[in-house]
Design a protein around this motif. Structure first.
Motif, PDB file in Angstrom:
ATOM      1  N   VAL A  31       0.835  -1.201   0.000  1.00  0.00           N
ATOM      2  CA  VAL A  31       0.000   0.000   0.000  1.00  0.00           C
ATOM      3  C   VAL A  31       0.874   1.256   0.000  1.00  0.00           C
ATOM      4  O   VAL A  31       0.589   2.226  -0.710  1.00  0.00           O
ATOM      5  CB  VAL A  31      -0.944  -0.001   1.226  1.00  0.00           C
ATOM      6  CG1 VAL A  31      -1.662   1.340   1.347  1.00  0.00           C
ATOM      7  CG2 VAL A  31      -1.958  -1.133   1.111  1.00  0.00           C
ATOM      8  N   TYR A  32       1.934   1.221   0.793  1.00  0.00           N
ATOM      9  CA  TYR A  32       2.816   2.378   0.879  1.00  0.00           C
ATOM     10  C   TYR A  32       3.480   2.673  -0.468  1.00  0.00           C
ATOM     11  O   TYR A  32       3.557   3.822  -0.903  1.00  0.00           O
ATOM     12  CB  TYR A  32       3.879   2.140   1.952  1.00  0.00           C
ATOM     13  CG  TYR A  32       4.734   3.347   2.231  1.00  0.00           C
ATOM     14  CD1 TYR A  32       4.190   4.458   2.859  1.00  0.00           C
ATOM     15  CD2 TYR A  32       6.077   3.374   1.855  1.00  0.00           C
ATOM     16  CE1 TYR A  32       4.968   5.581   3.114  1.00  0.00           C
ATOM     17  CE2 TYR A  32       6.855   4.491   2.107  1.00  0.00           C
ATOM     18  CZ  TYR A  32       6.287   5.592   2.738  1.00  0.00           C
ATOM     19  OH  TYR A  32       7.053   6.702   2.978  1.00  0.00           O
ATOM     20  N   ILE A  33       3.936   1.632  -1.152  1.00  0.00           N
ATOM     21  CA  ILE A  33       4.565   1.799  -2.469  1.00  0.00           C
ATOM     22  C   ILE A  33       3.564   2.392  -3.462  1.00  0.00           C
ATOM     23  O   ILE A  33       3.891   3.303  -4.234  1.00  0.00           O
ATOM     24  CB  ILE A  33       5.111   0.447  -2.982  1.00  0.00           C
ATOM     25  CG1 ILE A  33       6.342   0.044  -2.165  1.00  0.00           C
ATOM     26  CG2 ILE A  33       5.457   0.525  -4.465  1.00  0.00           C
ATOM     27  CD1 ILE A  33       6.862  -1.340  -2.480  1.00  0.00           C
ATOM     28  N   ILE A  34       2.342   1.889  -3.442  1.00  0.00           N
ATOM     29  CA  ILE A  34       1.313   2.387  -4.361  1.00  0.00           C
ATOM     30  C   ILE A  34       1.006   3.852  -4.082  1.00  0.00           C
ATOM     31  O   ILE A  34       0.936   4.677  -4.999  1.00  0.00           O
ATOM     32  CB  ILE A  34       0.024   1.550  -4.240  1.00  0.00           C
ATOM     33  CG1 ILE A  34       0.250   0.152  -4.812  1.00  0.00           C
ATOM     34  CG2 ILE A  34      -1.135   2.229  -4.972  1.00  0.00           C
ATOM     35  CD1 ILE A  34      -0.892  -0.808  -4.565  1.00  0.00           C
ATOM     36  N   SER A  35       0.844   4.205  -2.809  1.00  0.00           N
ATOM     37  CA  SER A  35       0.490   5.580  -2.464  1.00  0.00           C
ATOM     38  C   SER A  35       1.598   6.550  -2.864  1.00  0.00           C
ATOM     39  O   SER A  35       1.327   7.647  -3.353  1.00  0.00           O
ATOM     40  CB  SER A  35       0.197   5.693  -0.966  1.00  0.00           C
ATOM     41  OG  SER A  35       1.357   5.413  -0.205  1.00  0.00           O
ATOM     42  N   LEU A  36       2.850   6.172  -2.685  1.00  0.00           N
ATOM     43  CA  LEU A  36       3.958   7.040  -3.069  1.00  0.00           C
ATOM     44  C   LEU A  36       4.029   7.220  -4.578  1.00  0.00           C
ATOM     45  O   LEU A  36       4.254   8.318  -5.088  1.00  0.00           O
ATOM     46  CB  LEU A  36       5.281   6.465  -2.552  1.00  0.00           C
ATOM     47  CG  LEU A  36       5.532   6.562  -1.048  1.00  0.00           C
ATOM     48  CD1 LEU A  36       6.871   5.936  -0.709  1.00  0.00           C
ATOM     49  CD2 LEU A  36       5.480   8.006  -0.578  1.00  0.00           C
ATOM     50  N   SER A  37       3.819   6.144  -5.319  1.00  0.00           N
ATOM     51  CA  SER A  37       3.916   6.215  -6.776  1.00  0.00           C
ATOM     52  C   SER A  37       2.793   7.054  -7.369  1.00  0.00           C
ATOM     53  O   SER A  37       2.955   7.665  -8.423  1.00  0.00           O
ATOM     54  CB  SER A  37       3.878   4.807  -7.381  1.00  0.00           C
ATOM     55  OG  SER A  37       2.610   4.225  -7.189  1.00  0.00           O
ATOM     56  N   LEU A  44       2.670  -7.205  -4.118  1.00  0.00           N
ATOM     57  CA  LEU A  44       2.907  -7.407  -2.687  1.00  0.00           C
ATOM     58  C   LEU A  44       1.596  -7.662  -1.943  1.00  0.00           C
ATOM     59  O   LEU A  44       1.531  -8.524  -1.055  1.00  0.00           O
ATOM     60  CB  LEU A  44       3.623  -6.185  -2.095  1.00  0.00           C
ATOM     61  CG  LEU A  44       5.101  -6.044  -2.446  1.00  0.00           C
ATOM     62  CD1 LEU A  44       5.635  -4.686  -1.992  1.00  0.00           C
ATOM     63  CD2 LEU A  44       5.917  -7.171  -1.816  1.00  0.00           C
ATOM     64  N   ILE A  45       0.550  -6.930  -2.298  1.00  0.00           N
ATOM     65  CA  ILE A  45      -0.755  -7.137  -1.646  1.00  0.00           C
ATOM     66  C   ILE A  45      -1.277  -8.539  -1.966  1.00  0.00           C
ATOM     67  O   ILE A  45      -1.782  -9.242  -1.080  1.00  0.00           O
ATOM     68  CB  ILE A  45      -1.761  -6.063  -2.094  1.00  0.00           C
ATOM     69  CG1 ILE A  45      -1.337  -4.684  -1.581  1.00  0.00           C
ATOM     70  CG2 ILE A  45      -3.167  -6.399  -1.578  1.00  0.00           C
ATOM     71  CD1 ILE A  45      -2.203  -3.553  -2.075  1.00  0.00           C
TER      72      ILE A  45
END
Length: 300
Positions: free
Chosen positions: A138-144, A290-291
């Motif tokens: 989730v963190y990777i998606i939100s940053l991208s 990852l999810i």
């Protein structure tokens, strides 16, 4: 059978929550922060009532005598859920809302802590690993998705962190409170407990938030009322979604349900791709992977 049912209930709830967000995304500016938050309660109430009558059709609701303990957990949970809805809306307004959204997804971790303290439930190591991997995704998606919205100073960043953690705390906390409230009704089956708790919570929320808006935000209250054509759909989806969350909570617990519920991110991205023509990049695909991995670990 219960092992399959809680998974289906969670996937249905996550799908419904993503769909409701898509509907409300189009009307956020028109209804305002508080008006758009109130939609899920005001227009979820009729649908919750219909669900209650349908599931309790062979049961005389008037004969129910709910324990005081039930309300002692239900009322705070309902109020905290209102606060969560508002806090998350505030988080979306932050320039560095990537941080806010990612930290709001700590609800699974915080729910596990609440269950540990209040119910003495120690999370399985598999659940802990799955939650950790899911949060990273989730963190990777939100940053991208928000590369251009980094906070320009420490105060903005601190606000984003605070709102994200508060949102996760509120969602994790109210979810566990709802689960404990349902546990005080052992004489009812899972569906009856879930639908009764969902109906009473949305009734409380409709009255409390409606009264607050009439006092402090009348323009947003009446904007919400005028939007009944679209908001009825959003409220109905919200009512069904809440019911499904509660069914899953009652079957297995809050932490694994909230972890599996992270698939909402994938549904939201799919809706964004289909309805808003937003592109999905390589980094986001990595986050999705990852999810999916976390879901496979949890269910294996």
């Amino acid at each position: 059978m219960e092992g399959i049912f809680w998974v289906l209930a969670t996937f249905t709830a996550a799908f419904g929550q993503a769909l409701r967000s898509v509907i409300q995304k189009r009307y956020r500016q028109e209804l305002g922060l508080y008006g758009s938050a109130y939609v899920r309660f005001l227009y979820g109430f009729p649908a919750s009532l219909l669900l209650l009558l349908f599931i309790f059709q062979d049961y005389d609701i008037r004969t129910l005598h709910l324990p005081t303990e039930f309300y002692l957990w239900l009322v705070p949970a309902a109020i905290i859920q209102i606060l969560f809805t508002i806090i998350l809306g505030k988080a979306f307004e932050q320039r560095n809302f990537a941080t806010s959204i990612a930290l709001s997804k700590t609800d699974a971790i915080q729910a596990a802590l609440f269950e540990l303290v209040l119910l003495s439930l120690v999370p399985d190591i598999k659940v802990v690993i799955a939650i950790s991997i899911s949060f990273l995704g989730v963190y990777i998606i939100s940053l991208s998705r928000n590369k251009g919205d980094a906070a320009t100073n420490w105060r903005q960043k601190a606000n984003s962190v605070a709102l994200g953690l508060l949102a996760g705390l509120a969602l994790g906390g109210c979810s566990v409170f709802f689960r404990i409230a349902m546990d005080t009704l052992p004489y009812l089956d899972v569906l009856n407990r879930a639908v009764l708790t969902a109906f009473l919570s949305v009734a409380i929320q409709t009255v409390i938030m409606g009264a607050a808006l009439l006092i402090w935000r009348q323009d947003e209250f009446f904007a919400c009322v005028r939007s009944w054509r679209v908001s009825t759909v959003a409220g109905t989806v919200a009512a069904i979604t809440t019911f499904m969350w509660f069914v899953a909570f009652s079957l297995i617990g809050v932490a694994p349900v909230r972890m599996l519920g992270q698939v909402e991110i994938i549904f939201s991205m799919a809706f964004s791709f289909w309805f808003f023509k937003e592109q999905i990049g390589r980094t986001e695909i990595m986050g999705i992977a990852l999810i999916i991995t976390s879901v496979w670990i949890l269910l294996s």
